[in-house]
Scaffold this motif. Structure first.
Motif, PDB file in Angstrom:
ATOM      1  N   LEU A 208       0.871  -1.180   0.000  1.00  0.00           N
ATOM      2  CA  LEU A 208       0.000   0.000   0.000  1.00  0.00           C
ATOM      3  C   LEU A 208       0.910   1.233   0.000  1.00  0.00           C
ATOM      4  O   LEU A 208       1.904   1.276   0.730  1.00  0.00           O
ATOM      5  CB  LEU A 208      -0.871   0.058   1.261  1.00  0.00           C
ATOM      6  CG  LEU A 208      -1.873  -1.066   1.512  1.00  0.00           C
ATOM      7  CD1 LEU A 208      -2.663  -0.793   2.797  1.00  0.00           C
ATOM      8  CD2 LEU A 208      -2.842  -1.208   0.331  1.00  0.00           C
ATOM      9  N   VAL A 209       0.545   2.218  -0.791  1.00  0.00           N
ATOM     10  CA  VAL A 209       1.316   3.464  -0.819  1.00  0.00           C
ATOM     11  C   VAL A 209       0.349   4.626  -0.646  1.00  0.00           C
ATOM     12  O   VAL A 209      -0.660   4.716  -1.343  1.00  0.00           O
ATOM     13  CB  VAL A 209       2.079   3.611  -2.170  1.00  0.00           C
ATOM     14  CG1 VAL A 209       2.854   4.933  -2.190  1.00  0.00           C
ATOM     15  CG2 VAL A 209       3.026   2.451  -2.401  1.00  0.00           C
ATOM     16  N   GLY A 210       0.654   5.500   0.310  1.00  0.00           N
ATOM     17  CA  GLY A 210      -0.139   6.710   0.481  1.00  0.00           C
ATOM     18  C   GLY A 210      -1.491   6.510   1.135  1.00  0.00           C
ATOM     19  O   GLY A 210      -2.430   7.288   0.890  1.00  0.00           O
TER      20      GLY A 210
ATOM     21  N   ARG B 199      -1.332   7.144   6.653  1.00  0.00           N
ATOM     22  CA  ARG B 199       0.086   7.508   6.474  1.00  0.00           C
ATOM     23  C   ARG B 199       0.187   8.997   6.134  1.00  0.00           C
ATOM     24  O   ARG B 199       1.074   9.689   6.607  1.00  0.00           O
ATOM     25  CB  ARG B 199       0.734   6.688   5.350  1.00  0.00           C
ATOM     26  CG  ARG B 199       0.714   5.195   5.499  1.00  0.00           C
ATOM     27  CD  ARG B 199       1.628   4.595   6.509  1.00  0.00           C
ATOM     28  NE  ARG B 199       2.895   5.244   6.672  1.00  0.00           N
ATOM     29  CZ  ARG B 199       3.698   5.016   7.734  1.00  0.00           C
ATOM     30  NH1 ARG B 199       3.332   4.177   8.685  1.00  0.00           N
ATOM     31  NH2 ARG B 199       4.839   5.635   7.836  1.00  0.00           N
ATOM     32  N   ARG B 200      -0.714   9.471   5.284  1.00  0.00           N
ATOM     33  CA  ARG B 200      -0.669  10.896   4.911  1.00  0.00           C
ATOM     34  C   ARG B 200      -0.974  11.759   6.136  1.00  0.00           C
ATOM     35  O   ARG B 200      -0.342  12.790   6.366  1.00  0.00           O
ATOM     36  CB  ARG B 200      -1.696  11.188   3.801  1.00  0.00           C
ATOM     37  CG  ARG B 200      -1.382  10.513   2.455  1.00  0.00           C
ATOM     38  CD  ARG B 200      -2.455  10.871   1.421  1.00  0.00           C
ATOM     39  NE  ARG B 200      -2.396  10.080   0.208  1.00  0.00           N
ATOM     40  CZ  ARG B 200      -1.937  10.524  -0.975  1.00  0.00           C
ATOM     41  NH1 ARG B 200      -1.504  11.758  -1.101  1.00  0.00           N
ATOM     42  NH2 ARG B 200      -1.950   9.751  -2.037  1.00  0.00           N
ATOM     43  N   GLN B 201      -1.950  11.313   6.944  1.00  0.00           N
ATOM     44  CA  GLN B 201      -2.423  12.108   8.084  1.00  0.00           C
ATOM     45  C   GLN B 201      -1.453  12.079   9.271  1.00  0.00           C
ATOM     46  O   GLN B 201      -1.151  13.112   9.852  1.00  0.00           O
ATOM     47  CB  GLN B 201      -3.767  11.543   8.516  1.00  0.00           C
ATOM     48  CG  GLN B 201      -4.609  12.474   9.341  1.00  0.00           C
ATOM     49  CD  GLN B 201      -5.960  11.834   9.688  1.00  0.00           C
ATOM     50  OE1 GLN B 201      -6.382  10.842   9.077  1.00  0.00           O
ATOM     51  NE2 GLN B 201      -6.626  12.391  10.669  1.00  0.00           N
TER      52      GLN B 201
ATOM     53  N   THR C 109       3.533  12.544   1.727  1.00  0.00           N
ATOM     54  CA  THR C 109       3.122  13.605   0.797  1.00  0.00           C
ATOM     55  C   THR C 109       2.939  13.021  -0.602  1.00  0.00           C
ATOM     56  O   THR C 109       3.383  11.898  -0.875  1.00  0.00           O
ATOM     57  CB  THR C 109       4.213  14.702   0.700  1.00  0.00           C
ATOM     58  OG1 THR C 109       5.397  14.093   0.139  1.00  0.00           O
ATOM     59  CG2 THR C 109       4.539  15.296   2.058  1.00  0.00           C
ATOM     60  N   ASP C 110       2.380  13.815  -1.495  1.00  0.00           N
ATOM     61  CA  ASP C 110       2.241  13.357  -2.881  1.00  0.00           C
ATOM     62  C   ASP C 110       3.607  13.012  -3.461  1.00  0.00           C
ATOM     63  O   ASP C 110       3.734  12.097  -4.274  1.00  0.00           O
ATOM     64  CB  ASP C 110       1.578  14.445  -3.740  1.00  0.00           C
ATOM     65  CG  ASP C 110       0.072  14.501  -3.522  1.00  0.00           C
ATOM     66  OD1 ASP C 110      -0.492  13.554  -2.943  1.00  0.00           O
ATOM     67  OD2 ASP C 110      -0.544  15.506  -3.937  1.00  0.00           O
ATOM     68  N   GLU C 111       4.632  13.752  -3.028  1.00  0.00           N
ATOM     69  CA  GLU C 111       5.979  13.508  -3.556  1.00  0.00           C
ATOM     70  C   GLU C 111       6.535  12.153  -3.070  1.00  0.00           C
ATOM     71  O   GLU C 111       7.087  11.384  -3.859  1.00  0.00           O
ATOM     72  CB  GLU C 111       6.900  14.647  -3.117  1.00  0.00           C
ATOM     73  CG  GLU C 111       8.164  14.678  -3.920  1.00  0.00           C
ATOM     74  CD  GLU C 111       9.220  15.594  -3.323  1.00  0.00           C
ATOM     75  OE1 GLU C 111       8.943  16.324  -2.353  1.00  0.00           O
ATOM     76  OE2 GLU C 111      10.349  15.549  -3.846  1.00  0.00           O
ATOM     77  N   THR C 112       6.365  11.861  -1.774  1.00  0.00           N
ATOM     78  CA  THR C 112       6.882  10.572  -1.285  1.00  0.00           C
ATOM     79  C   THR C 112       6.045   9.414  -1.846  1.00  0.00           C
ATOM     80  O   THR C 112       6.572   8.328  -2.088  1.00  0.00           O
ATOM     81  CB  THR C 112       6.947  10.500   0.262  1.00  0.00           C
ATOM     82  OG1 THR C 112       5.658  10.785   0.809  1.00  0.00           O
ATOM     83  CG2 THR C 112       7.964  11.469   0.828  1.00  0.00           C
ATOM     84  N   VAL C 113       4.772   9.662  -2.064  1.00  0.00           N
ATOM     85  CA  VAL C 113       3.929   8.620  -2.689  1.00  0.00           C
ATOM     86  C   VAL C 113       4.487   8.282  -4.073  1.00  0.00           C
ATOM     87  O   VAL C 113       4.613   7.114  -4.442  1.00  0.00           O
ATOM     88  CB  VAL C 113       2.455   9.090  -2.780  1.00  0.00           C
ATOM     89  CG1 VAL C 113       1.637   8.157  -3.677  1.00  0.00           C
ATOM     90  CG2 VAL C 113       1.833   9.176  -1.391  1.00  0.00           C
ATOM     91  N   ASN C 114       4.871   9.308  -4.817  1.00  0.00           N
ATOM     92  CA  ASN C 114       5.436   9.095  -6.150  1.00  0.00           C
ATOM     93  C   ASN C 114       6.769   8.340  -6.065  1.00  0.00           C
ATOM     94  O   ASN C 114       7.011   7.389  -6.823  1.00  0.00           O
ATOM     95  CB  ASN C 114       5.603  10.451  -6.845  1.00  0.00           C
ATOM     96  CG  ASN C 114       6.262  10.338  -8.209  1.00  0.00           C
ATOM     97  OD1 ASN C 114       7.338  10.850  -8.439  1.00  0.00           O
ATOM     98  ND2 ASN C 114       5.608   9.648  -9.126  1.00  0.00           N
ATOM     99  N   LEU C 115       7.633   8.743  -5.120  1.00  0.00           N
ATOM    100  CA  LEU C 115       8.936   8.077  -4.975  1.00  0.00           C
ATOM    101  C   LEU C 115       8.755   6.602  -4.598  1.00  0.00           C
ATOM    102  O   LEU C 115       9.438   5.713  -5.123  1.00  0.00           O
ATOM    103  CB  LEU C 115       9.787   8.792  -3.912  1.00  0.00           C
ATOM    104  CG  LEU C 115      10.268  10.203  -4.282  1.00  0.00           C
ATOM    105  CD1 LEU C 115      10.900  10.883  -3.068  1.00  0.00           C
ATOM    106  CD2 LEU C 115      11.269  10.149  -5.438  1.00  0.00           C
TER     107      LEU C 115
ATOM    108  N   CYS D  10      -3.135   4.741  -2.766  1.00  0.00           N
ATOM    109  CA  CYS D  10      -4.384   5.188  -2.145  1.00  0.00           C
ATOM    110  C   CYS D  10      -4.574   6.693  -2.323  1.00  0.00           C
ATOM    111  O   CYS D  10      -3.643   7.472  -2.081  1.00  0.00           O
ATOM    112  CB  CYS D  10      -4.372   4.873  -0.651  1.00  0.00           C
ATOM    113  SG  CYS D  10      -4.062   3.136  -0.285  1.00  0.00           S
ATOM    114  N   VAL D  11      -5.759   7.062  -2.767  1.00  0.00           N
ATOM    115  CA  VAL D  11      -6.112   8.477  -2.926  1.00  0.00           C
ATOM    116  C   VAL D  11      -7.494   8.697  -2.309  1.00  0.00           C
ATOM    117  O   VAL D  11      -8.240   7.738  -2.106  1.00  0.00           O
ATOM    118  CB  VAL D  11      -6.134   8.900  -4.423  1.00  0.00           C
ATOM    119  CG1 VAL D  11      -4.755   8.739  -5.055  1.00  0.00           C
ATOM    120  CG2 VAL D  11      -7.172   8.083  -5.214  1.00  0.00           C
ATOM    121  N   GLY D  12      -7.807   9.953  -2.039  1.00  0.00           N
ATOM    122  CA  GLY D  12      -9.146  10.235  -1.500  1.00  0.00           C
ATOM    123  C   GLY D  12      -9.182  11.570  -0.805  1.00  0.00           C
ATOM    124  O   GLY D  12      -8.154  12.052  -0.308  1.00  0.00           O
TER     125      GLY D  12
END
Ligand code: PEP
Length: 253
Positions: free
Chosen positions: A90-92, A96-98, A103-109, A124-126
């Motif tokens: 699972l990513v993002g 984990r974001r909260q 961040t969007d950047e670490t999710v991309n990495l 994961c997005v939302g």
């Protein structure tokens, strides 16, 4: 795909017990449904071992670092995940974001690193409740998807799984309506279509997550662009998890 997210539940002994029970529950091996269980790091090896014998079951982690090794106390790399035998990560996730400054950047990495190592990222997005109330949910999710897929080739993109999880529906008992889920999933697919093409957009599986349980799953899974579910609470017990697997199998036939 039916994916369970155990969060910080089920140590190694509980994990082994879960799979033993699941093997007893699953009377017919699902033909059209891929099953994934995302376990805590310390339960991964035990889960991989215990899941053997159920062909369509994969084990995944709930997070990873984007570097291969180094001075990152408490972190786990993709290489280490591979050693446990797990295949997904699972990513993002919104938790984990909260709580952990994802961040969007670490999710991309992390997404790119997982792909490089042959681990399937479940991105994961939302949106938050206030973002939905302010009618910003489509923009928020567009930004998250575009950021996650930045510099990802079409070939790699096609292997990624997306989980749309409205944050207001996670662990709250409040579930998105099937129409809300379908509308957002179709939106995500159109964003992917613009980033790549419709072939890639149609290949990428988009799961719904947020208080999914056996009673509401059939309607959600019956939506055209809902390709499965990411499930927290209802994935902890083998019987309810199996009911979700069976609901997905039914929806796919
Ligand atoms: C989740 O944590 O990804 C999730 C969807 O949780 P729940 O099913 O408990 O809302």
């Amino acid at each position: 795909m039916i994916a369970g997210n155990w969060k910080m539940n089920h140590g190694a002994a509980d994990a082994a017990d879960f799979f033993k029970k699941l093997k007893g529950e699953v009377s017919t091996t699902p033909k059209n449904v891929e099953v994934l269980v995302c376990a805590p790091f310390t339960s991964l090896a035990a889960s991989v071992d215990a899941a053997k014998g159920i062909k369509t079951i994969h084990v995944g982690a709930q997070n990873m670092h984007f570097e291969a090794s180094g001075a990152y106390t408490g972190e786990v790399s993709a290489e280490m995940l591979k050693e446990t035998g797990c295949s997904h990560v699972l990513v993002g996730h919104s938790e984990r974001r909260q709580y952990f400054a994802e961040t969007d950047e670490t999710v991309n990495l992390k997404t790119k690193k997982a792909l490089t190592e042959g681990i399937v990222p479940v991105v994961c997005v939302g949106e938050l409740l206030e973002e939905r109330k302010a009618d910003k949910h489509f923009d928020v999710v567009t930004t998250q998807v575009e950021a996650a897929f930045k510099d990802v080739s079409a070939k790699d993109a096609a292997t990624i799984v997306i989980a749309y999880e409205p944050v207001w529906a996670i662990g709250t008992g409040e579930v998105a309506t099937p129409e809300q889920a379908q509308e957002m999933h179709a939106h995500i697919r159109s964003v992917l279509g613009k980033l790549y093409d419709t072939g890639v957009a149609d290949t990428i599986r988009i799961l719904y997550g947020g208080s999914m349980k056996p009673s509401n799953a059939p309607e959600l899974l019956g939506q055209k662009d809902v390709d499965g579910g990411l499930i927290g609470g209802a994935s902890l017990k083998a019987d309810s998890f199996n009911e979700l697997i069976q609901a997905a199998e039914k929806a796919s036939s």
